[in-house]
Design a protein around this motif. Structure first.
Motif, PDB file in Angstrom:
ATOM      1  N   THR A 159       0.510  -1.041   0.000  1.00 57.08           N
ATOM      2  CA  THR A 159      -0.353  -0.162   0.206  1.00 57.08           C
ATOM      3  C   THR A 159       0.410   1.337  -0.097  1.00 57.08           C
ATOM      4  N   LYS A 162       2.491   2.067  -3.388  1.00 58.00           N
ATOM      5  CA  LYS A 162       1.404   3.096  -4.190  1.00 58.00           C
ATOM      6  C   LYS A 162       1.111   4.243  -4.236  1.00 58.00           C
ATOM      7  N   GLN A 163       1.845   4.613  -3.137  1.00 56.61           N
ATOM      8  CA  GLN A 163       1.141   5.302  -2.710  1.00 56.61           C
ATOM      9  C   GLN A 163       2.435   6.255  -3.324  1.00 56.61           C
TER      10      GLN A 163
END
Length: 247
Positions: A159, A162-163
């Motif tokens: 996660t 991706k950010q």
């Protein structure tokens, strides 16, 4: 009462009925036994084929045959479809499988392969759900990002990647590697080789700080090796030449 009288007074309808019922039960038991033998006879009722459906990139027919070799020696009816499912799901690139019988002698298998989205800890993979799995390395997947950290933090690292990648990409950078230490500190490596020490908190704001300052860093006309952003304000730059001298 004499024996002759007892025989004469006996209820022959009841006796004959019970005798007939006993013969029927014995016959059913024998038939059931023979049927069980037949259903478990792999020569009489063999599994003639296994049809495998589902998109496959890395799981070969040979791997599936080898996984099912012992189970295929059973009859069509005695083969345990749950065991077949588990045998297929034990293959390294299989995410999940379902199995059903298809009369008269075929097993139908539908499988889903793992979808790798990143390398994990150098030798494993992360799938779309952030789950860690083990499978052979594949040359065509070499370009996937290299993530690492504690196994139970796989989804957190994915996660965060991706950010960070989205923020960096829109500013013409590429995030190639991301590491989360056991103490939960972040370290990112960009496609140009620059390593960013991000610490444990405010990783996104620290990346933005690097993006904002990077044009000024370029004015130094030196190759950047590492940028330490673990400060409330400011940063520290490690130049490539000084890094090599310190080694």
């Amino acid at each position: 009462m004499t024996l002759r009288q007892r025989i004469h007074s006996a209820n022959w309808y009841l006796i004959s009925g019970l005798s007939f019922l006993s013969l029927v039960l014995v016959g059913l038991a024998i038939a059931g036994w023979k049927l069980e033998l037949l259903l478990n006879d792999a020569e009489a009722l063999p599994i003639q084929a296994v049809a495998v459906n589902g998109e496959r990139r890395f799981t070969s027919d040979e791997e599936i045959r080898n996984a099912l070799r012992d189970l295929m020696a059973r009859s069509f009816f005695s083969a345990d479809v749950v065991e077949v499912q588990h045998a297929i799901e034990a293959l390294p690139w299989v995410y999940q499988a379902s199995v059903r019988r298809d009369w008269p002698a075929k097993l139908k298998v539908y499988l889903e392969e793992q979808v790798p989205v990143a390398h994990w800890n150098g030798t494993q993979w992360l799938n779309e759900q952030g789950d860690v799995f083990s499978a052979p390395q594949e040359p065509e997947l070499e370009s996937l990002p290299w993530l690492s950290g504690p196994d139970e933090r796989g989804l957190d690292v994915l996660t965060a990647y991706k950010q960070m990648e989205e923020l960096l990409r829109i500013n013409s950078f590429h995030l190639q590697k991301l590491h989360l230490s056991p103490r939960l500190a972040w370290e990112a490596e960009l496609g140009n080789g620059i390593v960013l020490d991000l610490g444990r908190e405010d990783k996104m704001s620290r990346i933005q700080r690097f993006i904002n300052v990077y044009p000024e860093i370029l004015k130094q006309d030196k190759s950047v090796a590492r940028v330490d952003l673990r400060y409330d304000t400011g940063l520290a730059v490690g130049w490539e030449a000084s890094q090599k001298e310190s080694q």
